[in-house]
Design an enzyme around this catalytic site. Structure first.
Site, mmCIF file in Angstrom:
data_model
loop_
_atom_site.group_PDB
_atom_site.id
_atom_site.type_symbol
_atom_site.label_atom_id
_atom_site.label_comp_id
_atom_site.label_asym_id
_atom_site.label_seq_id
_atom_site.Cartn_x
_atom_site.Cartn_y
_atom_site.Cartn_z
ATOM 1 N N ASP A 185 26.147 16.404 -38.593
ATOM 2 C CA ASP A 185 26.885 17.090 -37.536
ATOM 3 C C ASP A 185 28.374 17.134 -37.871
ATOM 4 O O ASP A 185 28.891 16.251 -38.573
ATOM 5 C CB ASP A 185 26.706 16.365 -36.197
ATOM 6 C CG ASP A 185 25.289 16.494 -35.657
ATOM 7 O OD1 ASP A 185 24.576 17.404 -36.107
ATOM 8 O OD2 ASP A 185 24.904 15.674 -34.808
ATOM 9 N N TYR B 183 23.562 4.486 -41.601
ATOM 10 C CA TYR B 183 24.759 4.957 -40.908
ATOM 11 C C TYR B 183 25.566 3.772 -40.384
ATOM 12 O O TYR B 183 25.010 2.705 -40.093
ATOM 13 C CB TYR B 183 24.395 5.822 -39.693
ATOM 14 C CG TYR B 183 23.593 7.053 -39.990
ATOM 15 C CD1 TYR B 183 24.214 8.279 -40.205
ATOM 16 C CD2 TYR B 183 22.202 7.006 -40.010
ATOM 17 C CE1 TYR B 183 23.470 9.426 -40.453
ATOM 18 C CE2 TYR B 183 21.449 8.141 -40.250
ATOM 19 C CZ TYR B 183 22.089 9.341 -40.478
ATOM 20 O OH TYR B 183 21.342 10.471 -40.722
ATOM 21 N N ASP C 86 27.375 12.516 -27.439
ATOM 22 C CA ASP C 86 28.492 12.106 -28.288
ATOM 23 C C ASP C 86 29.809 12.520 -27.645
ATOM 24 O O ASP C 86 29.835 13.029 -26.517
ATOM 25 C CB ASP C 86 28.352 12.673 -29.707
ATOM 26 C CG ASP C 86 28.273 14.201 -29.738
ATOM 27 O OD1 ASP C 86 28.867 14.851 -28.849
ATOM 28 O OD2 ASP C 86 27.609 14.751 -30.637
ATOM 29 N N ARG D 121 22.507 9.331 -32.102
ATOM 30 C CA ARG D 121 23.027 9.590 -30.751
ATOM 31 C C ARG D 121 22.046 9.095 -29.694
ATOM 32 O O ARG D 121 22.435 8.461 -28.708
ATOM 33 C CB ARG D 121 23.234 11.095 -30.547
ATOM 34 C CG ARG D 121 24.489 11.664 -31.152
ATOM 35 C CD ARG D 121 24.559 13.144 -30.874
ATOM 36 N NE ARG D 121 23.514 13.884 -31.588
ATOM 37 C CZ ARG D 121 22.999 15.049 -31.187
ATOM 38 N NH1 ARG D 121 23.392 15.568 -30.037
ATOM 39 N NH2 ARG D 121 22.111 15.672 -31.907
#
Length: 319
Positions: free
Chosen positions: A58, A86, A100, A191
């Site tokens: 993203d 991540y 987010d 997310r």
């Protein structure tokens, strides 16, 4: 309009010659740039004819984005299937429309938990879990991405997806912000993980930072930024290219003798007893990377039931 201006208007810029280049670029994508825009910029810098990426990040996210050039594009799917790692920061107490920091606040709740409670809640999400994909995602429903429904103010039913959280470790806890590292299987939405942890704590949460540090065996340690590449000349940029088989490093290696290599490159299935390898290892593997005796990558094959079956081949002499 003068004759001179007409001439200039009709002139076209000379086309930049494209290169036949094979390899993998480990790009450190910046925040604010889409994966496709990053690919276009890298493709222009390297002047390559064929390029693709191995799964999107993203615009809000930064970090490792492996880009494939030339023959490497044939194997990009293998990284789509790989586990991802991540580093992320979630902010407790606020839920947003997108999950987010780009979304609008939906509700705000008091954060009453402490670090111990956060650790306990995170531990509940280790292992196999079911996630409901977010509305702001590229998954399609009736041929239309979910984010299009979301932007129109619609919510559609989504089926839960089975994913695995392989590792989940807290890096820092400065409430209401919690920074953590997660390794997960393909299809995991970090997310959604943050939102679900927030709900488990009773206060909600949204993601404020996401940085991908690993894709399969590839890590951010050997990545380069677009700004750094732009400042380099072409020979210096080429040094950053990894070989095509960097995408396949987790596959068992199979080496063929000259005759077997010739047959393999013609798409022929081979008995495993014809291979110059440890056949026990090969028989236990579903997919292998295949080389000739000179160490050139020939392609990827499936090894099962005593047979090596070519799956995707590298163009002869390409790498």
């Amino acid at each position: 309009m003068t004759a001179s201006s007409k001439k200039n208007q009709g002139e076209q810029r000379p086309k930049v010659p494209r290169r036949l280049l094979d390899g993998v670029l480990l790009l450190d994508k910046p925040v604010g740039l889409s994966s496709n825009d990053a690919l276009i910029r890298a493709k222009r810098l390297y002047r390559v004819k064929k390029a693709g990426h191995t799964g999107t990040l993203d615009p809000l996210a930064s970090g490792l984005l492996p880009l494939c050039f030339g023959e490497a594009t044939k194997f990009s799917q293998d990284l789509l299937e790989a586990d991802k790692t991540y580093e992320a920061t979630m902010r407790l107490g606020i839920r947003t429309t997108t999950g987010d920091a780009e979304g609008e606040a939906l509700d705000t709740r008091e954060v009453l938990c402490d670090e111990a409670a956060v650790r306990q809640a995170m531990a509940r999400f280790l292992g196999d879990i079911v996630q409901i994909p977010p509305m702001y995602s590229a998954l399609k429903r009736d041929g239309k991405p979910l984010y299009e429904y979301a932007r129109a103010g619609q919510t559609v039913e989504r089926e839960g997806r089975n994913v695995t959280i392989i590792a989940l470790d807290m890096i820092a806890c400065e409430l209401p912000d919690v920074t953590f590292r997660v390794t997960c299987t393909k299809g995991t939405y970090v997310r959604t993980l943050a939102e679900d942890i927030g709900e488990a704590l009773g206060c909600g949460a949204h993601l404020v930072m996401l940085r991908r540090t690993g894709v399969g065996a590839l890590t951010l340690e050997h990545a380069v930024t677009l700004d750094a590449l732009t400042a380099m000349d072409e020979p210096a940029r080429d040094v950053w290219l990894q070989p095509v088989d960097a995408l396949l490093s987790t596959f068992p290696r199979v080496t063929l003798d000259a005759e077997s290599a010739r047959r393999f490159t013609h798409g022929q299935r081979l008995p495993l007893n014809a291979l110059v390898i440890d056949r026990v290892e090969c028989e236990a593997a579903e997919r292998v990377r295949v080389y000739d005796e000179a160490g050139r990558l020939l392609g990827v094959a499936k090894a099962a039931n005593g047979v090596l079956a070519p799956e995707r081949l590298v163009v002869s002499g390409a790498v």
